[in-house]
Design a protein around this motif. Structure first.
Motif, PDB file in Angstrom:
ATOM      1  N   GLY A 207      36.122  56.142  62.381  1.00  0.00           N
ATOM      2  CA  GLY A 207      35.993  54.967  61.527  1.00  0.00           C
ATOM      3  C   GLY A 207      35.429  55.246  60.153  1.00  0.00           C
ATOM      4  N   GLY A 208      35.588  56.461  59.665  1.00  0.00           N
ATOM      5  CA  GLY A 208      35.119  56.793  58.321  1.00  0.00           C
ATOM      6  C   GLY A 208      33.622  57.011  58.233  1.00  0.00           C
ATOM      7  N   PRO A 213      37.956  58.129  54.225  1.00  0.00           N
ATOM      8  CA  PRO A 213      39.349  57.936  54.661  1.00  0.00           C
ATOM      9  C   PRO A 213      40.368  58.293  53.591  1.00  0.00           C
ATOM     10  N   VAL A 224      43.479  55.389  60.786  1.00  0.00           N
ATOM     11  CA  VAL A 224      42.072  55.107  60.531  1.00  0.00           C
ATOM     12  C   VAL A 224      41.880  53.683  60.009  1.00  0.00           C
ATOM     13  N   TYR A 225      42.808  53.208  59.177  1.00  0.00           N
ATOM     14  CA  TYR A 225      42.670  51.859  58.628  1.00  0.00           C
ATOM     15  C   TYR A 225      43.123  50.767  59.588  1.00  0.00           C
ATOM     16  N   THR A 230      36.297  51.133  59.997  1.00  0.00           N
ATOM     17  CA  THR A 230      36.620  51.804  58.732  1.00  0.00           C
ATOM     18  C   THR A 230      36.330  50.894  57.549  1.00  0.00           C
TER      19      THR A 230
END
Length: 275
Positions: A207-208, A213, A224-225, A230
């Motif tokens: 999640g960053g 990211p 990821v987005y 994130t």
């Protein structure tokens, strides 16, 4: 299904009595708060261990090596870079886990959940009351991590400002909402562990939290987005260190829409819940 549950089911798709829902939400939350206030220190410290380990291992250990060869996208050091992610991580973990285990405890062990379903309140109020309690749980732990972040950086207003707190509350609302839905669905505590292993743990690393990211290839960036964490980590990082004109404003409506959607899913689940 008893007559009150049938009435709840019929009301679910009808007009929402907003004032009654608001009052009932506070009633459900107050019942949760009576339990939470007796365990504030325990709740605040529960989610503090993992972020502290990550700060020591990644921020101070690995971070010293990284700082010698590169500059983080945001913040003066890699430690500063990951601290907002630690706040997001702790709030996610406790909002989700505390809410899920609270509902599971009532359903599977104390057997008091039937009494909750018999209360003359709207299903949406049941969901929102539980979510509010989850938000409080998440904020308790998150503020403990914020204190640690301030001690490491000395940047008080980076972590205590309206935009940072708003994003943090939305993050707690999203994962408390997920916790309510899963708490209503699972049949055992082992099932909760499965959701934690396949949902929360992967999101903690993808999640960053530990990376930007934007540095990923497009295929991975898309994945990821898709994760709500994130949007929280990138927004908290920007709110802490960047000027307001660089803040990713899209994060707020995305998190809000997810929280609202989860509220209606949770209300629907409450209206059809049978124990």
């Amino acid at each position: 299904m008893n007559s009150w549950q049938s009435l709840q089911k019929n009301q679910f798709m009808g007009n929402l009595p907003l004032r009654a829902i608001f009052e009932d939400t506070l009633t459900i939350f107050w019942g949760e708060w009576l339990d939470l206030r007796a365990r504030m220190a325990q709740i605040a410290s529960t989610g503090l261990i993992s972020p502290l380990i990550y700060v020591l291992a990644f921020g101070l250990g690995l971070g010293n090596t990284i700082d010698r060869v590169s500059t983080p996208a945001v913040g003066d050091s890699y430690l500063e870079f990951i601290l907002p992610g630690m706040v997001a991580l702790s709030s996610m973990t406790i909002s989700f886990g505390g809410t899920t285990f609270s509902i599971c405890g009532d359903r599977l062990f104390s057997k008091t959940f039937d009494e909750l379903l018999l209360l003359p309140v709207h299903p949406l109020a049941l969901h929102l009351g539980k979510v509010l309690a989850g938000i409080v749980r998440g904020l308790m732990t998150a503020f403990s991590v914020i204190v640690v972040a301030i001690l490491f950086t000395g940047k008080v207003f980076s972590f205590i400002n309206p935009l940072f707190i708003l994003v943090l509350i939305l993050n707690c609302a999203v994962f408390a909402g997920i916790g309510v839905i899963i708490g209503l669905r699972v049949k055992s505590l082992e099932s909760v562990g499965l959701y934690n292993n396949f949902l929360i743990v992967p999101m903690s690393f993808l999640g960053g939290t530990f990376f930007s990211p934007e540095s990923l290839p497009m295929a991975l960036k898309v994945i990821v987005y898709l994760l709500p964490l994130t949007y929280t980590t990138t927004a908290l990082r920007s709110a802490a260190y960047e000027p307001i004109n660089l803040f990713p404003w899209y994060s707020i409506p995305i998190l809000l829409i997810i929280a609202i959607a989860l509220s209606f899913v949770g209300a629907y689940q409450f209206s059809h819940q049978q124990e």
